[in-house]
Design a protein around this motif. Structure first.
Motif, PDB file in Angstrom:
ATOM      1  N   ARG A  34       8.306   5.556  -1.120  1.00  0.00           N
ATOM      2  CA  ARG A  34       9.429   5.046  -0.331  1.00  0.00           C
ATOM      3  C   ARG A  34       9.514   3.521  -0.276  1.00  0.00           C
ATOM      4  NH1 ARG A  34      13.659   7.862   1.680  1.00  0.00           N
ATOM      5  NH2 ARG A  34      13.409   7.120   3.808  1.00  0.00           N
ATOM      6  N   CYS A  35       8.385   2.840  -0.266  1.00  0.00           N
ATOM      7  CA  CYS A  35       8.427   1.376  -0.117  1.00  0.00           C
ATOM      8  C   CYS A  35       8.412   0.657  -1.454  1.00  0.00           C
ATOM      9  CB  CYS A  35       7.296   0.888   0.778  1.00  0.00           C
ATOM     10  SG  CYS A  35       5.661   0.891  -0.017  1.00  0.00           S
ATOM     11  N   GLY A  36       8.533   1.404  -2.539  1.00  0.00           N
ATOM     12  CA  GLY A  36       8.581   0.754  -3.850  1.00  0.00           C
ATOM     13  C   GLY A  36       7.223   0.268  -4.339  1.00  0.00           C
ATOM     14  N   GLY A  37       6.177   0.881  -3.841  1.00  0.00           N
ATOM     15  CA  GLY A  37       4.835   0.535  -4.344  1.00  0.00           C
ATOM     16  C   GLY A  37       4.239  -0.698  -3.707  1.00  0.00           C
ATOM     17  N   ASN A  38       4.611  -0.980  -2.472  1.00  0.00           N
ATOM     18  CA  ASN A  38       4.138  -2.204  -1.811  1.00  0.00           C
ATOM     19  C   ASN A  38       3.093  -1.972  -0.729  1.00  0.00           C
ATOM     20  OD1 ASN A  38       5.732  -4.231  -3.204  1.00  0.00           O
ATOM     21  ND2 ASN A  38       7.486  -3.158  -2.330  1.00  0.00           N
ATOM     22  N   ALA A  39       2.426  -0.839  -0.760  1.00  0.00           N
ATOM     23  CA  ALA A  39       1.353  -0.527   0.206  1.00  0.00           C
ATOM     24  C   ALA A  39       1.838  -0.662   1.646  1.00  0.00           C
ATOM     25  CB  ALA A  39       0.127  -1.416  -0.038  1.00  0.00           C
ATOM     26  N   ARG A  40       3.006  -0.101   1.922  1.00  0.00           N
ATOM     27  CA  ARG A  40       3.516  -0.161   3.292  1.00  0.00           C
ATOM     28  C   ARG A  40       3.840   1.211   3.885  1.00  0.00           C
ATOM     29  NH1 ARG A  40       6.912  -4.765   1.715  1.00  0.00           N
ATOM     30  NH2 ARG A  40       8.664  -3.355   1.754  1.00  0.00           N
ATOM     31  N   CYS A  41       4.274   2.162   3.042  1.00  0.00           N
ATOM     32  CA  CYS A  41       4.828   3.406   3.607  1.00  0.00           C
ATOM     33  C   CYS A  41       3.830   4.571   3.667  1.00  0.00           C
ATOM     34  CB  CYS A  41       6.050   3.832   2.813  1.00  0.00           C
ATOM     35  SG  CYS A  41       5.687   4.391   1.144  1.00  0.00           S
ATOM     36  N   THR A  42       2.885   4.599   2.765  1.00  0.00           N
ATOM     37  CA  THR A  42       1.888   5.669   2.578  1.00  0.00           C
ATOM     38  C   THR A  42       2.470   6.984   2.050  1.00  0.00           C
ATOM     39  OG1 THR A  42       1.841   6.696   4.794  1.00  0.00           O
ATOM     40  CG2 THR A  42       0.492   4.716   4.495  1.00  0.00           C
ATOM     41  N   THR A  43       3.775   7.025   1.742  1.00  0.00           N
ATOM     42  CA  THR A  43       4.331   8.292   1.242  1.00  0.00           C
ATOM     43  C   THR A  43       3.816   8.642  -0.154  1.00  0.00           C
ATOM     44  OG1 THR A  43       6.304   7.207   0.363  1.00  0.00           O
ATOM     45  CG2 THR A  43       6.457   8.123   2.597  1.00  0.00           C
ATOM     46  N   CYS A  44       3.229   7.697  -0.832  1.00  0.00           N
ATOM     47  CA  CYS A  44       2.704   7.943  -2.182  1.00  0.00           C
ATOM     48  C   CYS A  44       1.257   8.420  -2.155  1.00  0.00           C
ATOM     49  CB  CYS A  44       2.801   6.683  -3.030  1.00  0.00           C
ATOM     50  SG  CYS A  44       1.640   5.401  -2.477  1.00  0.00           S
ATOM     51  N   ALA A  45       0.697   8.613  -0.966  1.00  0.00           N
ATOM     52  CA  ALA A  45      -0.716   8.969  -0.860  1.00  0.00           C
ATOM     53  C   ALA A  45      -1.008  10.307  -1.533  1.00  0.00           C
ATOM     54  CB  ALA A  45      -1.135   9.021   0.609  1.00  0.00           C
ATOM     55  N   VAL A  46      -2.160  10.373  -2.166  1.00  0.00           N
ATOM     56  CA  VAL A  46      -2.660  11.622  -2.751  1.00  0.00           C
ATOM     57  C   VAL A  46      -4.104  11.802  -2.304  1.00  0.00           C
ATOM     58  CG1 VAL A  46      -1.173  11.472  -4.782  1.00  0.00           C
ATOM     59  CG2 VAL A  46      -3.490  10.513  -4.878  1.00  0.00           C
ATOM     60  N   GLU A  47      -4.580  13.019  -2.396  1.00  0.00           N
ATOM     61  CA  GLU A  47      -5.986  13.270  -2.109  1.00  0.00           C
ATOM     62  C   GLU A  47      -6.727  13.371  -3.434  1.00  0.00           C
ATOM     63  OE1 GLU A  47      -6.705  16.592   0.426  1.00  0.00           O
ATOM     64  OE2 GLU A  47      -8.877  16.350   0.318  1.00  0.00           O
ATOM     65  N   VAL A  48      -7.743  12.574  -3.586  1.00  0.00           N
ATOM     66  CA  VAL A  48      -8.541  12.594  -4.808  1.00  0.00           C
ATOM     67  C   VAL A  48      -9.634  13.644  -4.647  1.00  0.00           C
ATOM     68  CG1 VAL A  48     -10.011  11.256  -6.360  1.00  0.00           C
ATOM     69  CG2 VAL A  48      -8.036  10.164  -5.249  1.00  0.00           C
ATOM     70  N   LEU A  49      -9.529  14.721  -5.417  1.00  0.00           N
ATOM     71  CA  LEU A  49     -10.468  15.839  -5.310  1.00  0.00           C
ATOM     72  C   LEU A  49     -11.698  15.632  -6.176  1.00  0.00           C
ATOM     73  CD1 LEU A  49      -7.808  18.698  -5.555  1.00  0.00           C
ATOM     74  CD2 LEU A  49      -8.770  17.695  -3.472  1.00  0.00           C
ATOM     75  N   ALA A  50     -11.525  14.940  -7.286  1.00  0.00           N
ATOM     76  CA  ALA A  50     -12.635  14.653  -8.197  1.00  0.00           C
ATOM     77  C   ALA A  50     -12.280  13.439  -9.026  1.00  0.00           C
ATOM     78  CB  ALA A  50     -12.897  15.855  -9.102  1.00  0.00           C
ATOM     79  N   GLY A  51     -13.311  12.732  -9.461  1.00  0.00           N
ATOM     80  CA  GLY A  51     -13.083  11.543 -10.269  1.00  0.00           C
ATOM     81  C   GLY A  51     -13.089  10.295  -9.411  1.00  0.00           C
ATOM     82  N   ASP A  52     -12.999   9.154 -10.086  1.00  0.00           N
ATOM     83  CA  ASP A  52     -13.108   7.856  -9.420  1.00  0.00           C
ATOM     84  C   ASP A  52     -11.761   7.148  -9.444  1.00  0.00           C
ATOM     85  OD1 ASP A  52     -13.818   5.439  -8.393  1.00  0.00           O
ATOM     86  OD2 ASP A  52     -15.203   4.907 -10.014  1.00  0.00           O
ATOM     87  N   ALA A  53     -11.232   6.886  -8.250  1.00  0.00           N
ATOM     88  CA  ALA A  53      -9.935   6.198  -8.161  1.00  0.00           C
ATOM     89  C   ALA A  53     -10.104   4.681  -8.129  1.00  0.00           C
ATOM     90  CB  ALA A  53      -9.183   6.668  -6.916  1.00  0.00           C
ATOM     91  N   GLY A  54     -11.336   4.230  -8.246  1.00  0.00           N
ATOM     92  CA  GLY A  54     -11.581   2.785  -8.328  1.00  0.00           C
ATOM     93  C   GLY A  54     -11.696   2.132  -6.959  1.00  0.00           C
ATOM     94  N   GLU A  55     -11.988   0.834  -7.016  1.00  0.00           N
ATOM     95  CA  GLU A  55     -12.143   0.053  -5.793  1.00  0.00           C
ATOM     96  C   GLU A  55     -10.818  -0.040  -5.046  1.00  0.00           C
ATOM     97  OE1 GLU A  55     -14.908  -1.807  -4.527  1.00  0.00           O
ATOM     98  OE2 GLU A  55     -15.985  -0.434  -5.868  1.00  0.00           O
ATOM     99  N   MET A  56     -10.919  -0.093  -3.732  1.00  0.00           N
ATOM    100  CA  MET A  56      -9.716  -0.228  -2.916  1.00  0.00           C
ATOM    101  C   MET A  56      -9.422  -1.714  -2.695  1.00  0.00           C
ATOM    102  SD  MET A  56      -9.093   1.618   0.703  1.00  0.00           S
ATOM    103  CE  MET A  56      -9.849   3.136   0.103  1.00  0.00           C
ATOM    104  N   GLY A  57      -8.201  -2.103  -2.970  1.00  0.00           N
ATOM    105  CA  GLY A  57      -7.827  -3.496  -2.791  1.00  0.00           C
ATOM    106  C   GLY A  57      -7.485  -3.803  -1.332  1.00  0.00           C
ATOM    107  N   GLU A  58      -7.274  -5.079  -1.046  1.00  0.00           N
ATOM    108  CA  GLU A  58      -6.989  -5.515   0.328  1.00  0.00           C
ATOM    109  C   GLU A  58      -5.709  -4.903   0.870  1.00  0.00           C
ATOM    110  OE1 GLU A  58      -6.999  -9.697   1.126  1.00  0.00           O
ATOM    111  OE2 GLU A  58      -8.853  -9.962  -0.004  1.00  0.00           O
ATOM    112  N   ALA A  59      -4.675  -4.851   0.062  1.00  0.00           N
ATOM    113  CA  ALA A  59      -3.381  -4.344   0.533  1.00  0.00           C
ATOM    114  C   ALA A  59      -3.501  -2.878   0.943  1.00  0.00           C
ATOM    115  CB  ALA A  59      -2.324  -4.509  -0.551  1.00  0.00           C
ATOM    116  N   GLU A  60      -4.184  -2.089   0.116  1.00  0.00           N
ATOM    117  CA  GLU A  60      -4.354  -0.674   0.430  1.00  0.00           C
ATOM    118  C   GLU A  60      -5.217  -0.500   1.677  1.00  0.00           C
ATOM    119  OE1 GLU A  60      -5.993   1.771  -2.677  1.00  0.00           O
ATOM    120  OE2 GLU A  60      -5.699   3.600  -1.519  1.00  0.00           O
TER     121      GLU A  60
END
Ligand code: FES
Length: 107
Positions: A34-60
């Motif tokens: 919803r927010c166009g990928g700007n780490a504001r809305c959280t509607t793009c959230a997914v649950e990571v069941l397996a694997g490495d999604a990498g380090e979390m940045g400051e914005a996230e």
């Protein structure tokens, strides 16, 4: 190329380094951002069941704190760059919410 298994749906091959939200959308997965990928809305959230999604940045990290997201497996797909195989579960979709996605996140 890394493979993303979307629970209950197809597995997709993703170019390494591509934003997860764009990889999903480009493969036709029903994906909100919803927010166009700007780490504001959280509607793009997914649950990571397996694997490495990498380090979390400051914005996230800041967005998660503001929105009260505590589950470490819940990641904002607009902030994740695919580095390897992952298995994920969608949380909110266009179909499940009836919402329209926002503008396409930047590459
Ligand atoms: S937080 Fe809004 S699209 Fe990712």
């Amino acid at each position: 190329m890394p493979v993303i298994q979307v629970e209950g749906r197809q597995a997709i091959e993703v170019e390494e380094g591509k934003k997860l939200v764009l990889a999903l959308e480009d493969e036709g997965v029903d994906m909100l951002h919803r927010c166009g990928g700007n780490a504001r809305c959280t509607t793009c959230a997914v649950e990571v069941l397996a694997g490495d999604a990498g380090e979390m940045g400051e914005a996230e990290a800041a967005c998660r704190e503001k929105k009260g997201i505590e589950n470490p497996s819940t990641r904002l797909s607009c902030q994740v760059r695919v580095q390897g195989d992952m298995s994920i579960r969608l949380i909110k979709t266009i179909e499940s919410t009836g919402l329209e996605p926002g503008p396409r996140p930047q590459e």
